[in-house]
Design an enzyme around this catalytic site. Structure first.
Site, PDB file in Angstrom:
ATOM      1  N   GLU A 175      15.250  -1.385   6.874  1.00  0.00           N
ATOM      2  CA  GLU A 175      16.313  -0.346   5.536  1.00  0.00           C
ATOM      3  C   GLU A 175      16.686  -0.448   3.970  1.00  0.00           C
ATOM      4  O   GLU A 175      16.517   0.415   3.184  1.00  0.00           O
ATOM      5  CB  GLU A 175      17.356  -0.684   6.747  1.00  0.00           C
TER       6      GLU A 175
ATOM      7  N   TYR B 226      -5.441 -11.867  14.417  1.00  0.00           N
ATOM      8  CA  TYR B 226      -4.834 -10.796  13.803  1.00  0.00           C
ATOM      9  C   TYR B 226      -6.252  -9.945  13.676  1.00  0.00           C
ATOM     10  O   TYR B 226      -5.961  -8.607  14.088  1.00  0.00           O
ATOM     11  CB  TYR B 226      -4.590 -11.175  12.729  1.00  0.00           C
TER      12      TYR B 226
ATOM     13  N   LYS C 273      -6.513  -5.416  15.752  1.00  0.00           N
ATOM     14  CA  LYS C 273      -6.900  -4.606  14.132  1.00  0.00           C
ATOM     15  C   LYS C 273      -8.504  -3.895  15.207  1.00  0.00           C
ATOM     16  O   LYS C 273      -8.665  -2.981  14.616  1.00  0.00           O
ATOM     17  CB  LYS C 273      -7.383  -5.366  12.938  1.00  0.00           C
TER      18      LYS C 273
ATOM     19  N   PHE D 128       1.351  -1.515   0.086  1.00  0.00           N
ATOM     20  CA  PHE D 128      -0.155   0.490  -0.410  1.00  0.00           C
ATOM     21  C   PHE D 128       0.355   1.319   0.204  1.00  0.00           C
ATOM     22  O   PHE D 128       0.700   2.140  -0.823  1.00  0.00           O
ATOM     23  CB  PHE D 128      -0.718  -0.059   1.176  1.00  0.00           C
TER      24      PHE D 128
ATOM     25  N   LYS E 274     -11.232  -8.402   9.185  1.00  0.00           N
ATOM     26  CA  LYS E 274     -11.346  -9.410   9.924  1.00  0.00           C
ATOM     27  C   LYS E 274     -11.007  -8.881  11.003  1.00  0.00           C
ATOM     28  O   LYS E 274     -10.987  -9.564  11.914  1.00  0.00           O
ATOM     29  CB  LYS E 274      -9.756  -9.778   9.573  1.00  0.00           C
TER      30      LYS E 274
ATOM     31  N   LEU F 129      -5.729   2.274   8.235  1.00  0.00           N
ATOM     32  CA  LEU F 129      -6.354   1.069   7.598  1.00  0.00           C
ATOM     33  C   LEU F 129      -6.661  -0.235   8.702  1.00  0.00           C
ATOM     34  O   LEU F 129      -5.581  -0.437   9.171  1.00  0.00           O
ATOM     35  CB  LEU F 129      -4.920   1.270   6.069  1.00  0.00           C
TER      36      LEU F 129
ATOM     37  N   VAL G 211      -6.630  -7.030  -0.454  1.00  0.00           N
ATOM     38  CA  VAL G 211      -5.831  -6.199  -0.915  1.00  0.00           C
ATOM     39  C   VAL G 211      -4.982  -6.977  -2.616  1.00  0.00           C
ATOM     40  O   VAL G 211      -4.532  -8.271  -2.945  1.00  0.00           O
ATOM     41  CB  VAL G 211      -5.165  -5.463  -0.619  1.00  0.00           C
TER      42      VAL G 211
END
Length: 339
Positions: A42, A140, A144, A17, A132, A128, A173
């Site tokens: 990194e 998970y 969220k 995203f 779920k 975002l 997605v």
């Protein structure tokens, strides 16, 4: 909404995203005042900096940091107007086996972002979320849901600050790392595609659509609401047929914490859900939003859903066919794709 003279930071900015969002912003606002990519990897930051170069876009910055580190967030958020929160641990099976790692990132990290944003006078957050998080059955989704609640409640503790926080919730997605389409592309070489359940369905959204809804939330959000775009569904077996019709299917059963179908609005949310032409919003049940709700309904911009309404991938009225999935793959993922 003109972002040219604003400063934006995106957490998890080197993810799927993040790359799509940065590409969209820089295409539209190549001389944006400041665009900060905040992430902990990194190597991905280096790779991204070769694609989106400071020489071409003087406002772009790459900031290494973890959302678990509130002190680092406070430094990163200095003079930032808008935060897009896309950082998260997301793999459902991994969450079942490593629960507290997900709690630390998805919940504690969300609280750190809110505190840093309030401390540094950030004006807007768009976080975002995921289908779920609606009636979660896995760790998970539960993390969220907690994250969503934190970003909603942030609007209650802002005091006299010029601040608002909104959420965008959507489904799978298309083509993102770890999702079903790239997985099937990889496994088609073996001649066998593992199918969890031949009835399984999911909501589908492209990265470009995801960026669109974040921009929509920035432009129209009032603070505290969850934006839920209207999306098509697909069955997993339809995805398999679209990508590799020659492959055999092996039914392997659902993974720990998975659902057969996903919800984006469940029937418990119905009393606080409004329907618009292209999306729904789930709003807080408080006095401020009761006034906003009435205004949106009386101006006919929105209408209330039925008391038992739910928005479920398996009961959707909009389904993607094999042909449509192939067209989307060619348009958004691989222009050279052929069956």
């Amino acid at each position: 909404m003109n972002l040219e003279n604003l400063s934006i930071l995106i957490t998890g900015g080197t993810g799927s995203f993040g790359n799509a969002f940065v590409k969209t912003i820089l295409n539209k606002y190549p001389s944006i005042k400041r665009l900060v990519i905040y992430s902990r990897d990194e190597l991905k930051q280096y790779q991204m900096s070769q694609k989106f170069r400071h020489e071409d876009h003087p406002g772009i910055r790459y900031f290494i940091g973890d959302i678990r580190d509130e002190k680092r967030l406070n430094r990163a958020f200095e003079n930032i107007d808008i935060v897009i929160h896309a950082a998260a641990l997301k793999q459902v099976p991994a969450a079942e086996y490593n629960p507290f790692e997900f709690i630390n990132t998805n919940i504690i990290g969300a609280e750190n972002i809110i505190n840093a944003a309030l401390n540094q006078k950030v004006k807007s957050i768009v976080a975002l979320s995921t289908d779920k998080a609606a009636a979660p059955i896995n760790l998970y989704g539960a993390t969220k849901l907690c994250s969503d609640k934190l970003f909603i409640s942030a609007n209650n503790i802002k005091g006299d600050r010029d601040f608002k926080s909104m959420i965008v919730r959507y489904g799978n997605v298309m083509g993102s790392r770890g999702s079903v389409i790239p997985f099937f592309f990889e496994r088609k070489k073996t001649g066998i595609l593992p199918i969890t359940d031949d009835k399984m369905s999911r909501f589908n959204i492209t990265l470009e659509e995801g960026v669109h809804w974040v921009m929509k939330a920035l432009e129209t959000g009032l603070g505290g609401e969850i934006f839920v775009p209207k999306l098509p569904s697909y069955e997993i077996k339809t995805v398999a047929e679209a990508i590799a019709p020659e492959c055999k299917h092996e039914i392997i059963g659902i993974r720990p914490g998975e659902k057969i179908h996903e919800d984006m609005v469940n029937d418990s949310d119905a009393l606080n859900t409004l329907e618009f032409e292209h999306h729904y919003i789930i709003h807080p049940n408080n006095q401020r939003w009761q006034g906003i709700r009435e205004k949106l309904i009386t101006t006919k911009a929105a209408h209330a859903v039925e008391d038992n309404f739910s928005y479920n991938s398996g009961r959707n009225t909009d389904w993607l066919s094999v042909k449509e999935l192939r067209e989307l793959i060619i348009e958004h993922l691989d222009p050279n794709f052929k069956v």
